[in-house]
Write a protein that holds these residues in place. Structure first.
Motif, mmCIF file in Angstrom:
data_model
loop_
_atom_site.group_PDB
_atom_site.id
_atom_site.type_symbol
_atom_site.label_atom_id
_atom_site.label_comp_id
_atom_site.label_asym_id
_atom_site.label_seq_id
_atom_site.Cartn_x
_atom_site.Cartn_y
_atom_site.Cartn_z
ATOM 1 N N LYS A 1 42.134 18.907 50.300
ATOM 2 C CA LYS A 1 41.005 18.963 49.691
ATOM 3 C C LYS A 1 40.709 20.430 48.744
ATOM 4 O O LYS A 1 39.843 20.184 47.949
ATOM 5 N N TRP A 2 41.628 20.995 48.647
ATOM 6 C CA TRP A 2 41.761 22.177 47.724
ATOM 7 C C TRP A 2 43.135 22.206 46.937
ATOM 8 O O TRP A 2 43.945 21.982 47.613
ATOM 9 N N ASP B 1 35.467 17.023 44.551
ATOM 10 C CA ASP B 1 34.496 17.258 43.579
ATOM 11 C C ASP B 1 34.926 17.350 42.159
ATOM 12 O O ASP B 1 34.305 17.356 41.192
ATOM 13 N N ARG C 1 35.737 23.665 39.844
ATOM 14 C CA ARG C 1 36.719 24.902 40.176
ATOM 15 C C ARG C 1 35.680 25.977 40.849
ATOM 16 O O ARG C 1 34.578 25.864 40.367
ATOM 17 N N VAL C 2 36.352 26.396 41.766
ATOM 18 C CA VAL C 2 35.516 27.363 42.501
ATOM 19 C C VAL C 2 35.843 28.909 42.044
ATOM 20 O O VAL C 2 36.792 29.163 41.679
ATOM 21 N N TRP D 1 40.790 24.792 42.995
ATOM 22 C CA TRP D 1 39.958 23.649 42.786
ATOM 23 C C TRP D 1 39.721 22.808 44.130
ATOM 24 O O TRP D 1 40.451 22.571 44.836
ATOM 25 N N SER D 2 38.303 22.208 44.033
ATOM 26 C CA SER D 2 37.832 21.213 44.996
ATOM 27 C C SER D 2 38.306 20.031 44.559
ATOM 28 O O SER D 2 37.875 19.356 43.546
#
Length: 246
Positions: free
Chosen positions: A217-218, A234, A237-238, A230-231
């Motif tokens: 997921k990441w 979705d 970028r976190v 990054w997600s």
């Protein structure tokens, strides 16, 4: 090896000077260590090692169900080493045909190389991600299929489930996400600009490698201070605050 609370769990001697790769099984039962002459499987329930008597492999990785291992023949011994899948329960292994020499479009004279693998579908499929694309191996039919991205990717990664491939495109500061089953690009991200001090003269993201988290997921990018996260679901970028900042 230590437990979460810092207590020593056990010590495992390798008796070799060079280790080519290692991986923990997702179910927490095994530690696989690739030695120059074979793969040793350490059972963490019994603390006993078991030699699998495979060809020399590097960059080994468990399947998501912990039932199989995948690796590539030692690159120093075989120029474009075959992929190898191992049945953990029986120790039986099967090797792929010799992969073709694939010239990298962004660097004429150099050839495709991969250090990120995934074995899935009960050991019947393998994906190897690397420069300029990814290679799919149908184990049962022994068919190798090269999937080029045509984007000048320099490094790649595949999630443990074998469903997604991430490719770093350093010359354009971009990150490409591919769907393995459909063999198509699913998403492309513009990477954050890096400071002139971090960037190399050739490219800001040259030598930066992507890594998926266990659940896929990441997506993580190393190679610079702080890195990037990054997600995957979705496509966002976190943002992570720097130390000492609010």
């Amino acid at each position: 090896m230590v437990t979460r609370d810092g207590e020593e769990f056990g010590r495992f001697g390798t008796a070799v000077e060079r280790i080519l790769g290692m991986d923990f099984s997702p179910d927490g039962r095994y530690l696989a260590v690739a030695h120059p002459d074979t793969v040793i499987l350490y059972d963490l329930t019994t603390k006993r090692p078991k030699a699998l008597f495979t060809p020399p492999l590097e960059s080994i990785r468990f399947s998501s169900d912990s039932a199989h291992l995948v690796g590539r023949e030692d690159y120093q011994q075989v120029r474009n080493g075959r992929l190898v899948v191992i049945d953990v329960a029986t120790g039986k292994w099967v090797a792929s045909p010799v992969p073709p020499e694939i010239e990298v479009s962004s660097d004429p004279g150099s050839y495709w190389y991969s250090g990120s693998f995934a074995v899935f579908d009960h050991g019947d499929q393998v994906v190897a991600a690397g420069s300029d694309g990814f290679l799919h191996w149908a184990v049962g039919s022994q068919q190798l299929t090269w999937v080029p991205c045509g984007c000048g990717a320099e490094a790649g990664a595949v999630d443990r489930a074998g469903s997604l491939v991430a490719l770093v495109i350093p010359m354009h500061n971009k990150l490409s996400l591919w769907e393995v089953a459909g063999r198509r690009e699913q998403r492309i991200w513009a990477l954050a600009e890096r400071s002139p001090l971090d960037a190399s003269p050739q490219s800001a993201y040259f030598g930066v490698e992507p890594h998926f988290t266990e659940d896929g997921k990441w997506l993580l990018l190393d190679g610079e201070e702080g890195g990037q996260v990054w997600s995957v679901p979705d496509g966002v970028r976190v943002t992570i605050a720097s130390p000492g900042r609010n």
